[in-house]
Write a protein that holds these residues in place. Structure first.
Motif, short mmCIF file in Angstrom:
data_model
loop_
_atom_site.label_atom_id
_atom_site.label_comp_id
_atom_site.label_asym_id
_atom_site.label_seq_id
_atom_site.Cartn_x
_atom_site.Cartn_y
_atom_site.Cartn_z
N ALA A 116 0.86 -1.19 0.00
CA ALA A 116 0.00 0.00 0.00
C ALA A 116 0.89 1.24 0.00
O ALA A 116 2.05 1.19 0.38
CB ALA A 116 -0.91 -0.02 1.22
N ALA A 117 0.32 2.34 -0.45
CA ALA A 117 0.98 3.65 -0.39
C ALA A 117 2.27 3.71 -1.20
O ALA A 117 3.17 4.47 -0.88
CB ALA A 117 1.22 4.06 1.06
N VAL A 118 2.40 2.89 -2.23
CA VAL A 118 3.54 2.97 -3.14
C VAL A 118 2.97 3.17 -4.55
O VAL A 118 2.05 2.45 -4.94
CB VAL A 118 4.40 1.68 -3.11
N PRO A 119 3.48 4.16 -5.29
CA PRO A 119 2.88 4.46 -6.60
C PRO A 119 3.32 3.50 -7.69
O PRO A 119 4.05 3.86 -8.61
CB PRO A 119 3.37 5.89 -6.88
N LEU A 120 2.88 2.26 -7.59
CA LEU A 120 3.31 1.24 -8.55
C LEU A 120 2.52 1.32 -9.84
O LEU A 120 1.39 1.79 -9.87
CB LEU A 120 3.10 -0.14 -7.92
N ARG A 121 3.14 0.79 -10.90
CA ARG A 121 2.45 0.68 -12.19
C ARG A 121 2.00 -0.76 -12.40
O ARG A 121 2.81 -1.68 -12.41
CB ARG A 121 3.38 1.13 -13.33
N VAL A 122 0.71 -0.93 -12.56
CA VAL A 122 0.09 -2.26 -12.63
C VAL A 122 -0.63 -2.40 -13.97
O VAL A 122 -1.29 -1.46 -14.42
CB VAL A 122 -0.95 -2.42 -11.48
N ALA A 123 -0.50 -3.57 -14.61
CA ALA A 123 -1.27 -3.84 -15.82
C ALA A 123 -2.21 -5.01 -15.56
O ALA A 123 -1.82 -6.01 -14.96
CB ALA A 123 -0.33 -4.19 -16.98
N ASP A 124 -3.46 -4.86 -16.00
CA ASP A 124 -4.43 -5.97 -15.99
C ASP A 124 -4.68 -6.32 -17.45
O ASP A 124 -5.34 -5.57 -18.17
CB ASP A 124 -5.72 -5.53 -15.29
N LEU A 125 -4.13 -7.45 -17.89
CA LEU A 125 -4.20 -7.83 -19.30
C LEU A 125 -5.48 -8.62 -19.56
O LEU A 125 -5.75 -9.62 -18.89
CB LEU A 125 -2.99 -8.69 -19.69
N GLY A 126 -6.26 -8.19 -20.55
CA GLY A 126 -7.52 -8.87 -20.86
C GLY A 126 -8.56 -8.57 -19.79
O GLY A 126 -9.12 -9.46 -19.17
N THR A 127 -8.83 -7.30 -19.61
CA THR A 127 -9.61 -6.85 -18.44
C THR A 127 -11.09 -7.17 -18.54
O THR A 127 -11.78 -7.23 -17.53
CB THR A 127 -9.38 -5.35 -18.21
N GLY A 128 -11.63 -7.36 -19.76
CA GLY A 128 -13.06 -7.64 -19.88
C GLY A 128 -13.89 -6.50 -19.32
O GLY A 128 -13.73 -5.34 -19.72
N SER A 129 -14.74 -6.81 -18.34
CA SER A 129 -15.58 -5.78 -17.71
C SER A 129 -14.77 -4.81 -16.85
O SER A 129 -15.32 -3.85 -16.31
CB SER A 129 -16.64 -6.44 -16.84
N GLY A 130 -13.47 -5.09 -16.66
CA GLY A 130 -12.63 -4.25 -15.80
C GLY A 130 -12.58 -4.74 -14.36
O GLY A 130 -11.98 -4.09 -13.50
N ALA A 131 -13.20 -5.89 -14.09
CA ALA A 131 -13.40 -6.35 -12.71
C ALA A 131 -12.10 -6.34 -11.88
O ALA A 131 -12.06 -5.75 -10.80
CB ALA A 131 -14.00 -7.76 -12.72
N VAL A 132 -11.05 -6.97 -12.41
CA VAL A 132 -9.82 -7.11 -11.62
C VAL A 132 -9.15 -5.74 -11.45
O VAL A 132 -8.77 -5.34 -10.34
CB VAL A 132 -8.86 -8.12 -12.28
N ALA A 133 -9.03 -4.99 -12.54
CA ALA A 133 -8.38 -3.68 -12.47
C ALA A 133 -9.12 -2.75 -11.51
O ALA A 133 -8.48 -2.04 -10.71
CB ALA A 133 -8.33 -3.05 -13.87
N LEU A 134 -10.43 -2.77 -11.55
CA LEU A 134 -11.21 -1.85 -10.71
C LEU A 134 -11.16 -2.27 -9.24
O LEU A 134 -11.10 -1.42 -8.35
CB LEU A 134 -12.65 -1.77 -11.22
N ALA A 135 -11.14 -3.58 -8.99
CA ALA A 135 -11.00 -4.05 -7.60
C ALA A 135 -9.64 -3.61 -7.05
O ALA A 135 -9.55 -3.12 -5.91
CB ALA A 135 -11.15 -5.57 -7.53
N LEU A 136 -8.58 -3.75 -7.85
CA LEU A 136 -7.26 -3.33 -7.39
C LEU A 136 -7.21 -1.81 -7.20
O LEU A 136 -6.61 -1.30 -6.25
CB LEU A 136 -6.18 -3.77 -8.38
N ALA A 137 -7.85 -1.08 -8.11
CA ALA A 137 -7.85 0.38 -8.02
C ALA A 137 -8.56 0.85 -6.75
O ALA A 137 -8.15 1.81 -6.10
CB ALA A 137 -8.54 0.97 -9.24
N ARG A 138 -9.64 0.15 -6.39
CA ARG A 138 -10.36 0.49 -5.17
C ARG A 138 -9.48 0.29 -3.94
O ARG A 138 -9.46 1.09 -3.02
CB ARG A 138 -11.63 -0.36 -5.10
N GLU A 139 -8.70 -0.80 -3.94
CA GLU A 139 -7.89 -1.14 -2.76
C GLU A 139 -6.55 -0.42 -2.71
O GLU A 139 -5.94 -0.32 -1.66
CB GLU A 139 -7.63 -2.66 -2.73
#
Ligand code: GLN
Length: 293
Positions: A116-139
């Protein structure tokens, strides 16, 4: 279907009874309630609170249509256009896979690797509805997350979800897996991993979902192989995490180790089946350490 509601179908309770009698053996009462609540534009609690209220005609017609479509096998999530994932209420369409509970294991493991609290760069490949990316973005509001998909239709759904959830630390990119991506410190993916000849593709919800999001060659491994092969170009030092089929753990571990990833390990889903494999890529730079955690 013979769409004639029975005499008492004029009330909420009657409509529910009528539909529950027609809807398969999965959980007909729950399915009836989800569909009726959707047609009334109310939460399910409304149905329990007001069983004697009449269902006005337009809503009843919508309900009868959805019950008929459900009887033909269409997934509930496509009928209502919504599915909850990681407590996020997501829009879904037939352009995207329906988010699965087992994919929450992928989110949990990614969070375990994302300080937490580190400005990391994350890729979610094949996001579809965005579920995984958005869950990570929320957390992890400090992380910058790029959600990719090759399908413009899927990205439109992901864009809608990002807007509805106001998660501005996610951006979207139309790419073919890793192509054109650089400098990520964590890559997470739920790629297609079902074998093309797998009979499951012709059963249940999967029949209605986009084949391109499910099937991946003779062994279901075509896309996972490509992602692992192309990974070095798109990553600094950091973690790759992929979901996979419950029998694919050993081969995915071998593929990651052969590609030079370290600390490769597989984690079970809630049903106890091998579902997520992760490995640390020893690239340059990067902010996340290796280790068995
Ligand atoms: N978990 C899905 C299923 O078999 C497959 C999802 C995928 O291929 N990524 O029902």
């Amino acid at each position: 279907m013979t769409g004639r509601p029975s005499a008492d179908a004029g009330s909420i309770a009657g409509a529910l009874r009528w539909a529950a009698g027609l809807l398969g053996d999965d959980d007909p009462r729950l399915e009836a309630a989800v569909l009726l609540a959707h047609c009334l534009g109310r939460p399910r609690s409304h149905l329990m609170a007001w069983p004697d209220r009449p269902v006005e005609q337009a809503a009843r017609r919508r309900f009868e249509t959805l019950v008929a479509r459900r009887r033909r096998g269409e997934p509930i999530a496509y009928l209502t256009g919504r599915r909850e994932f990681w407590s996020l209420d997501l829009a879904v369409t037939t352009a995207t896979l329906i988010p699965r509970p087992e994919t929450e294991t992928l989110v949990e493991r990614a969070l375990a690797r994302l300080p937490a609290a580190v400005p990391l760069r994350v890729a979610d490949l094949g996001t579809g509805s965005g579920a995984v990316a958005l869950a990570l973005a929320r957390e992890r509001p400090e992380a910058t997350i790029v959600a990719t998909d090759i399908s413009a239709g899927a990205l439109a759904v992901a864009a809608r979800n990002r807007r509805e959830l106001a998660l501005d630390n996610v951006s979207l990119a139309q790419t073919d897996w890793c192509r054109g991506l650089r400098g990520f410190q964590l890559v997470v993916t739920n790629p297609p991993y079902v074998a093309v000849a797998d009979p499951h593709l012709r059963r249940g919800d999967l029949r209605f979902e986009p084949a391109g999001a499910l099937a991946a060659g003779a062994e279901g491994l075509d896309d996972i192989r490509r992602i692992i092969a192309d990974l070095p170009a798109c990553m600094e030092a950091g973690w790759l995490l992929t979901e996979h089929g419950h029998t694919q753990g050993p081969v995915v571990r071998r593929l990651m180790e052969a590609a030079g990833l370290r600390d490769v390990a597989t984690h079970p889903d809630l049903g106890g089946r091998e579902r997520v494999t992760e490995g640390w890529w020893p690239g340059t730079g990067g902010l996340i350490p290796p280790g068995n955690g």
